[in-house]
Write a protein that holds these residues in place. Structure first.
Motif, PDB file in Angstrom:
ATOM      1  N   UNK A 100     -49.611 -29.782 137.145  1.00 49.93           N
ATOM      2  CA  UNK A 100     -48.633 -30.124 138.181  1.00 49.93           C
ATOM      3  C   UNK A 100     -47.220 -30.214 137.614  1.00 49.93           C
ATOM      4  N   UNK A 101     -46.852 -29.213 136.824  1.00 43.28           N
ATOM      5  CA  UNK A 101     -45.510 -29.153 136.241  1.00 43.28           C
ATOM      6  C   UNK A 101     -44.637 -28.192 137.035  1.00 43.28           C
ATOM      7  N   UNK A 102     -43.401 -28.570 137.195  1.00 41.93           N
ATOM      8  CA  UNK A 102     -42.422 -27.676 137.814  1.00 41.93           C
ATOM      9  C   UNK A 102     -41.261 -27.546 136.846  1.00 41.93           C
ATOM     10  N   UNK A 103     -40.758 -26.362 136.737  1.00 38.22           N
ATOM     11  CA  UNK A 103     -39.618 -26.143 135.853  1.00 38.22           C
ATOM     12  C   UNK A 103     -38.837 -24.943 136.311  1.00 38.22           C
ATOM     13  N   UNK A 104     -37.552 -24.963 136.044  1.00 36.27           N
ATOM     14  CA  UNK A 104     -36.722 -23.838 136.422  1.00 36.27           C
ATOM     15  C   UNK A 104     -36.758 -22.725 135.370  1.00 36.27           C
ATOM     16  N   UNK A 105     -36.935 -23.101 134.104  1.00 36.76           N
ATOM     17  CA  UNK A 105     -36.926 -22.126 133.017  1.00 36.76           C
ATOM     18  C   UNK A 105     -38.205 -22.296 132.193  1.00 36.76           C
ATOM     19  N   UNK A 106     -38.856 -21.183 131.915  1.00 33.95           N
ATOM     20  CA  UNK A 106     -40.029 -21.145 131.037  1.00 33.95           C
ATOM     21  C   UNK A 106     -39.614 -20.389 129.792  1.00 33.95           C
ATOM     22  N   UNK A 107     -39.679 -21.040 128.649  1.00 34.31           N
ATOM     23  CA  UNK A 107     -39.365 -20.373 127.390  1.00 34.31           C
ATOM     24  C   UNK A 107     -40.676 -20.153 126.643  1.00 34.31           C
ATOM     25  N   UNK A 157     -40.297 -13.856 135.886  1.00 34.25           N
ATOM     26  CA  UNK A 157     -39.124 -12.973 135.939  1.00 34.25           C
ATOM     27  C   UNK A 157     -38.316 -13.206 134.669  1.00 34.25           C
ATOM     28  N   UNK A 158     -38.106 -12.152 133.900  1.00 31.16           N
ATOM     29  CA  UNK A 158     -37.380 -12.245 132.634  1.00 31.16           C
ATOM     30  C   UNK A 158     -35.943 -12.682 132.873  1.00 31.16           C
ATOM     31  N   UNK A 159     -35.487 -13.665 132.114  1.00 30.14           N
ATOM     32  CA  UNK A 159     -34.136 -14.189 132.215  1.00 30.14           C
ATOM     33  C   UNK A 159     -33.250 -13.718 131.074  1.00 30.14           C
ATOM     34  N   UNK A 160     -33.842 -13.465 129.932  1.00 30.25           N
ATOM     35  CA  UNK A 160     -33.036 -13.131 128.759  1.00 30.25           C
ATOM     36  C   UNK A 160     -32.317 -14.374 128.242  1.00 30.25           C
ATOM     37  N   UNK A 161     -32.258 -14.493 126.946  1.00 29.08           N
ATOM     38  CA  UNK A 161     -31.574 -15.655 126.345  1.00 29.08           C
ATOM     39  C   UNK A 161     -30.253 -15.231 125.772  1.00 29.08           C
TER      40      UNK A 161
END
Length: 107
Positions: free
Chosen positions: A64-71, A103-107
């Motif tokens: 039950x985790x929510x996050x905007x960014x997954x690294x 969806x790939x964000x790129x760092x």
């Protein structure tokens, strides 16, 4: 893994950064170590996308985790988070979860 390498989950970290929740999925991938038989970034990049979809998204649902960014990070050895290890090979990619996909964000 798409590259054929063996990868183990080291840890999952949850972090608040700039008003966003970042979920860090840290993996150990010994075959990315420097050397003639090393798996280079271009071969490991599909592994990170696969790990996001096959490990991170189900893990988020299960816990039950929510996050905007997954690294998703790969390291050739266990490295303490935030510690410098100039001998370690490490690869990182950032994703956003959208409609059950990464969806790939790129760092």
């Amino acid at each position: 893994m798409p590259s054929g390498q063996a990868i183990d989950l080291q840890e999952v970290l949850v972090e608040d950064l700039g008003g966003e929740t970042w979920l860090r999925f840290r993996f150990v991938a010994p075959q990315i170590a420097k050397g003639p038989d090393a798996i280079a970034y271009d071969l490991a990049a599909p592994d990170m996308e696969h790990l996001c979809a096959a490990v991170a998204l189900p893990y988020m649902t299960e816990h039950a985790l929510a996050g905007q960014v997954i690294v998703v990070s790969l390291a050739d050895r266990v490295v303490e988070f935030g510690a410098a290890d100039p001998d370690a090979t490490q690869y990182f990619e950032a994703f956003r979860a959208q409609d059950g996909t990464c969806i790939w964000e790129g760092l």
